[in-house]
Design a protein around this motif. Structure first.
Motif, mmCIF file in Angstrom:
data_model
loop_
_atom_site.group_PDB
_atom_site.id
_atom_site.type_symbol
_atom_site.label_atom_id
_atom_site.label_comp_id
_atom_site.label_asym_id
_atom_site.label_seq_id
_atom_site.Cartn_x
_atom_site.Cartn_y
_atom_site.Cartn_z
ATOM 1 N N HIS A 23 25.466 30.000 33.032
ATOM 2 C CA HIS A 23 26.080 30.364 31.767
ATOM 3 C C HIS A 23 26.315 31.872 31.736
ATOM 4 C CE1 HIS A 23 25.201 26.455 29.714
ATOM 5 N NE2 HIS A 23 24.306 26.397 30.697
ATOM 6 N N GLU A 57 26.098 20.820 26.819
ATOM 7 C CA GLU A 57 24.871 20.432 26.130
ATOM 8 C C GLU A 57 25.114 19.444 24.992
ATOM 9 O OE1 GLU A 57 22.047 20.924 27.275
ATOM 10 O OE2 GLU A 57 22.532 22.421 28.790
ATOM 11 N N GLU A 58 26.380 19.175 24.669
ATOM 12 C CA GLU A 58 26.692 18.236 23.597
ATOM 13 C C GLU A 58 26.804 16.798 24.099
ATOM 14 O OE1 GLU A 58 30.140 19.579 21.479
ATOM 15 O OE2 GLU A 58 29.512 21.684 21.576
ATOM 16 N N LYS A 62 16.618 12.811 34.875
ATOM 17 C CA LYS A 62 16.651 12.889 33.411
ATOM 18 C C LYS A 62 15.246 13.125 32.858
ATOM 19 C CE LYS A 62 20.695 9.907 32.628
ATOM 20 N NZ LYS A 62 21.171 8.622 32.057
ATOM 21 N N ASP A 96 25.710 13.273 25.452
ATOM 22 C CA ASP A 96 24.518 12.425 25.388
ATOM 23 C C ASP A 96 24.261 11.863 26.787
ATOM 24 O OD1 ASP A 96 22.487 10.677 24.910
ATOM 25 O OD2 ASP A 96 23.586 9.412 23.485
ATOM 26 N N ALA A 152 14.293 16.862 33.418
ATOM 27 C CA ALA A 152 15.155 17.923 32.893
ATOM 28 C C ALA A 152 14.802 18.333 31.469
ATOM 29 C CB ALA A 152 16.612 17.471 32.946
ATOM 30 N N ARG A 153 14.912 19.636 31.200
ATOM 31 C CA ARG A 153 14.703 20.169 29.848
ATOM 32 C C ARG A 153 15.954 20.013 28.991
ATOM 33 N NH1 ARG A 153 13.120 24.214 33.276
ATOM 34 N NH2 ARG A 153 14.983 25.403 32.701
ATOM 35 N N ASP A 154 17.121 20.108 29.615
ATOM 36 C CA ASP A 154 18.397 19.982 28.906
ATOM 37 C C ASP A 154 19.444 19.539 29.913
ATOM 38 O OD1 ASP A 154 19.016 22.304 30.392
ATOM 39 O OD2 ASP A 154 18.470 23.619 28.729
ATOM 40 N N ASN A 155 20.713 19.458 29.497
ATOM 41 C CA ASN A 155 21.751 18.953 30.376
ATOM 42 C C ASN A 155 22.025 19.880 31.548
ATOM 43 O OD1 ASN A 155 21.899 16.857 28.605
ATOM 44 N ND2 ASN A 155 23.895 17.391 27.752
ATOM 45 N N THR A 156 21.957 21.188 31.302
ATOM 46 C CA THR A 156 22.127 22.144 32.393
ATOM 47 C C THR A 156 21.044 21.937 33.439
ATOM 48 O OG1 THR A 156 23.219 23.820 31.035
ATOM 49 C CG2 THR A 156 22.067 24.597 32.999
ATOM 50 N N ASP A 157 19.816 21.781 32.988
ATOM 51 C CA ASP A 157 18.691 21.574 33.902
ATOM 52 C C ASP A 157 18.840 20.259 34.656
ATOM 53 O OD1 ASP A 157 16.246 22.580 34.959
ATOM 54 O OD2 ASP A 157 15.122 21.158 33.729
#
Length: 232
Positions: free
Chosen positions: A144, A195-196, A125, A198, A128-133
């Motif tokens: 994607h 990505e939505e 966590k 949490d 990571a840059r985002d949830n995909t990462d």
């Protein structure tokens, strides 16, 4: 094998990454610690091993010059179970008992089973840059395209240029047809909502086959999902 006593480590997960650390193939060792992985072809790769109760370990970058059989022995260092101050850690027995009841058999007997939590998840966590990462840091394939594909090992990597996309349509199957599924606390969540979610609420990540299951800190491990709206 166990680095302390030399005993075989059974049912460990084996993941093959390419030179850019993208996952290619996933397999599992048998009860005696032996594993066999079918490689896609010559090239440079890493081999990563995971098992509950052990620290993750990986090989240096290996160069495979031709097809054939290669023996790669990997040691695993025992990791005591602990309650990490940053997250809720689910006991191994409780997690596997829940999944055994839910699936009708022990999850370790099913292809693609992995359980990620505690310090391993929190470290990913932070990187990571985002949830995909985040999922990619956990060696879970995500890409994607027209649709969001999650958790499918062995699927072709998505084309990156217009000419590659044109050739892919003309020459081969659509990798998006092999998309896996995403679940949050037992409920199906559309992949495009990745990505939505949490991720600060997520305490356990489980892979089973091509499906990825996320469980929140408040999930009741005595509960059996039976329907209702998606959790995300």
């Amino acid at each position: 094998m166990d680095s302390v006593n030399g005993a075989p480590v059974g049912l460990a997960v084996v993941i093959v990454l390419d030179s850019e650390r993208r996952p290619l193939v996933m397999s599992a060792a048998d009860a005696d610690g032996h594993y066999r992985v079918a490689l896609p072809g010559p090239g440079e790769l890493y081999v990563v091993v995971e098992r509950l109760g052990y620290f993750e370990n990986e090989t240096p970058l290996l160069s495979i010059a031709s097809r054939g059989e290669y023996e790669v022995d990997i040691e695993m260092r025992p990791e005591p179970f602990r309650l990490d101050p940053l997250s809720v850690t689910v006991e191994n027995e409780k997690l596997e008992d829940y999944l055994s009841l839910e699936l009708g058999q022990h999850p370790a007997t099913l292809p693609g089973y992995r359980s990620i939590q505690g310090l391993r998840l929190e470290e990913a966590k932070l990187k990571a840059r985002d949830n995909t990462d985040l999922l990619r840091w956990l060696y879970i394939p995500v890409f994607h395209g027209r649709r969001v594909c999650i958790g499918t090992f062995g699927a072709p990597l998505p084309p990156r240029t217009s000419s590659e996309r044109t050739n892919a349509r003309a020459e081969g199957p659509d990798p998006e047809a092999q998309c896996g599924a995403l679940y949050v606390d037992g409920y199906r969540c559309p992949n495009e909502h990745i990505e939505e979610i949490d991720m600060d609420r997520i305490a356990v990540v489980v892979t089973l086959g091509s499906a990825v299951h996320l469980y929140t800190r408040r999930f009741d491990w005595t509960f059996r999902p039976g329907g209702g709206a998606p959790a995300c």
